[in-house]
Write an enzyme that holds these catalytic residues in place. Structure first.
Site, PDB file in Angstrom:
ATOM      1  N   LYS A  78     -39.886 -40.945   3.316  1.00 32.07           N
ATOM      2  CA  LYS A  78     -38.940 -40.322   4.254  1.00 32.07           C
ATOM      3  C   LYS A  78     -37.819 -41.308   4.531  1.00 32.07           C
ATOM      4  O   LYS A  78     -38.084 -42.496   4.771  1.00 32.07           O
ATOM      5  CB  LYS A  78     -39.685 -39.945   5.539  1.00 32.07           C
ATOM      6  CG  LYS A  78     -38.836 -39.186   6.555  1.00 32.07           C
ATOM      7  CD  LYS A  78     -39.666 -38.781   7.783  1.00 32.07           C
ATOM      8  CE  LYS A  78     -38.870 -37.941   8.764  1.00 32.07           C
ATOM      9  NZ  LYS A  78     -39.670 -37.460   9.918  1.00 32.07           N
ATOM     10  N   SER A 157     -39.319 -32.495  11.116  1.00 27.01           N
ATOM     11  CA  SER A 157     -38.199 -33.114  10.459  1.00 27.01           C
ATOM     12  C   SER A 157     -38.521 -33.662   9.059  1.00 27.01           C
ATOM     13  O   SER A 157     -37.593 -33.910   8.279  1.00 27.01           O
ATOM     14  CB  SER A 157     -37.664 -34.264  11.305  1.00 27.01           C
ATOM     15  OG  SER A 157     -38.637 -35.272  11.465  1.00 27.01           O
ATOM     16  N   SER A 181     -43.435 -33.406  13.455  1.00 27.79           N
ATOM     17  CA  SER A 181     -42.665 -33.480  12.205  1.00 27.79           C
ATOM     18  C   SER A 181     -43.454 -33.802  10.951  1.00 27.79           C
ATOM     19  O   SER A 181     -42.887 -33.751   9.857  1.00 27.79           O
ATOM     20  CB  SER A 181     -41.552 -34.505  12.344  1.00 27.79           C
ATOM     21  OG  SER A 181     -40.490 -33.929  13.026  1.00 27.79           O
TER      22      SER A 181
HETATM   23  N1  GLN Z   1     -39.134 -30.702  16.155  1.00 27.08           N
HETATM   24  C1  GLN Z   1     -39.299 -31.766  17.087  1.00 27.08           C
HETATM   25  C2  GLN Z   1     -37.943 -32.279  17.515  1.00 27.08           C
HETATM   26  O1  GLN Z   1     -36.979 -31.762  17.074  1.00 27.08           O
HETATM   27  C3  GLN Z   1     -40.144 -32.846  16.524  1.00 27.08           C
HETATM   28  C4  GLN Z   1     -39.428 -33.748  15.626  1.00 27.08           C
HETATM   29  C5  GLN Z   1     -40.286 -34.872  15.158  1.00 27.08           C
HETATM   30  O2  GLN Z   1     -41.493 -34.866  15.286  1.00 27.08           O
HETATM   31  N2  GLN Z   1     -39.624 -35.892  14.650  1.00 27.08           N
HETATM   32  O3  GLN Z   1     -37.840 -33.177  18.275  1.00 27.08           O
END
Ligand code: GLN
Length: 489
Positions: A78, A157, A181
């Protein structure tokens, strides 16, 4: 998919050990797949030369009888993990041209164990999002499409990570999970993904989003692969003050297949009125599978669940607004000139950050400002403690908790893009465990009415990844999820 890219990590390791193929061959097959899979837009940087060098080193180590546990396994990273000398962007314009001088601890651990880096994969900008649509480098497509042929988002994400693994453009990938995410994109792409306990994997060298929540973990094609990869990623790191100094168990050895007597908690608060019937039906099916495998099902209550999303969307932006203050056009990345220093800061940040990141910075700055700090941030911190206490109490009567991973299958691009609240609602089942710092895994368990993967989530006690993995292995076996996306790329 060539034969080599269809192998699981465990089978690829066995093939390498048996001399059926070399890591150079395996890596080349993946590099070819990455090239052929560009339409998915998962990779932001491909490090082909480096990958082949690392593969050659792994082959040498194997020939010398000293291979690491992941020797020769090609992985995607990532693009939130700093990789020495390799462009690292967090999928943001503001990090243009950033080549870190250092390697994150988690990726160092993987390379120490012999894994091979294929390249860096896309994410929602600074890991803020649930669909990988906020990346500066464009949306990532889910390899899975609905039965009617329509595209779907890969989740976020860690959408690039999940899409790459689902399309066999990597054996597995690193992800990070702040509020879901790793687990949600795994669910959307028919994969297994684990967020370990906060403190299990070092955050050093991982670009910070919300420091009290961020946690690295693996996304892979099976529970066993997840266990193998976590074993390499995890470990104490003196460079992260929140890293916990406790030995890393042999996670793969925890997959005994035996959950007789295990107490599985079912939280009544997760049975939301507007959850689609197919999600509830899959959850019931999961309960049944675990029961048939000898687990004892226990009804539990997590009474503060309904406040978790609101709490998360105060705490995470607050920390993000502080963490992202460092991007000022001076230290690294983009610089947009201005008439004065302040102008330069403003121009750089205005051009460098996308809309969602800007929204989070504004919300975070607001909830931390004088006069609102007590009403929002401090209140959210108190509720966070109550949510953590709910779990502590629940774990007095159960060993793991079973829930759906997400309230839907992967949605269509653009479907939630104009409505941040509906996007945030996606995280309803994943954020509570994030706020409490607990380990959680998503396991693919079935297909939606549209032919898209659906995952079930298992949560555990702090640092009890082994039990979570063991139960996940049983769930995986019972679900027998073997569906694959039909290839369009
Ligand atoms: N969807 C969540 C957010 O937008 C989680 C994102 C994540 O875990 N990095 O914050």
């Amino acid at each position: 998919m060539s034969d080599l890219t269809s192998l699981s990590m465990a089978d690829a390791l066995a093939g390498l050990d048996a001399g059926d193929f070399s890591s150079k061959e395996l890596t080349q097959s993946y590099l070819d797949a990455v090239e052929a899979g560009q339409a998915i837009n998962a990779y932001t940087t491909v490090t082909a030369d480096q990958a082949l060098d690392m593969a050659a080193a792994a082959d040498d180590a194997r020939a010398a009888g000293t291979p690491g546990p992941l020797a020769g396994i090609p992985l995607a990273v990532k693009d939130l993990f700093c990789t020495k000398g390799v462009l690292t962007t967090a999928s943001s314009h503001i990090l243009d041209g950033f080549h870190p001088e250092y390697e994150s601890t988690v990726t160092s651990n993987l390379w120490r164990d012999g894994a091979v880096m294929l390249g860096k994969v896309s994410l929602d900008e600074f890991a803020m999002g649930s669909s990988n649509e906020t990346s500066y480098f464009g949306s990532v497509e889910n390899p899975w499409r609905a039965d009617d042929g329509q595209s779907r988002v890969p989740g976020g994400s860690s959408g690039g990570s999940a899409a790459a693994v689902a399309a066999h453009l990597a054996v597995a990938a690193t992800g990070t999970d702040t509020g879901g995410s790793i687990r949600q994109p795994s669910s959307y792409c028919g994969l297994t993904g684990m967020k370990p306990t906060y403190g299990r994997c070092s955050r050093w060298g991982v670009i910070a989003f919300a420091s009290s929540l961020d946690q690295a973990g693996p996304i892979a094609r099976s529970v066993k692969d997840t266990a193998l990869m976590l074993g390499s990623m995890a470990g104490y790191d003196a460079k992260d003050s929140t890293s916990i100094d406790t030995p890393v168990p042999d996670y793969a050895a925890a997959l005994t297949g035996d959950i007789r007597g295990l107490k599985v908690g079912i939280p009544k608060e997760y049975r939301l009125d507007d959850t689609p019937a197919e999600i509830l039906a899959l959850w019931d099916q999961g309960i049944d599978w675990l029961k048939q495998s000898g687990a004892e099902i226990v009804d539990i209550s997590l009474p503060h669940t309904k406040y978790a999303l609101a709490t998360y969307y105060i705490v995470a932006p607050a920390e993000a607004s502080s963490n992202l203050a460092r991007y000022d056009g001076v230290k690294y990345g983009l610089r947009v000139p201005g008439d004065s220093l302040i102008d330069m800061y403003e121009n750089t940040r205005a051009e460098g950050f996308g809309e969602e990141v800007t929204r989070r910075i504004l919300i975070g700055t607001y909830v931390l400002s004088a006069g609102y700090y007590d009403a929002y941030y401090l209140k959210a911190q108190k509720v966070r403690s109550l949510i953590a206490r709910d779990f502590e109490q629940a774990y007095q009567s159960c060993d793991v908790i079973l829930t759906p991973t997400a309230p839907s299958a992967a949605f269509a691009p653009g479907e939630n893009a104009d409505d941040p609240i509906s996007m945030y609602l996606n995280d309803v089942f994943t954020v509570p465990a994030s706020l409490a710092g607990l380990p959680g895994i998503s396991v693919p368990a079935g297909l939606s009415g549209e032919g898209l993967p659906l995952g079930l989530q298992l949560l555990g006690r702090p640092f009890d990844e082994e039990t979570v993995l063991r139960a996940a292995g049983v769930l995986e076996e019972a679900a027998g999820f073997t569906a694959q996306p039909s290839k369009w790329w």
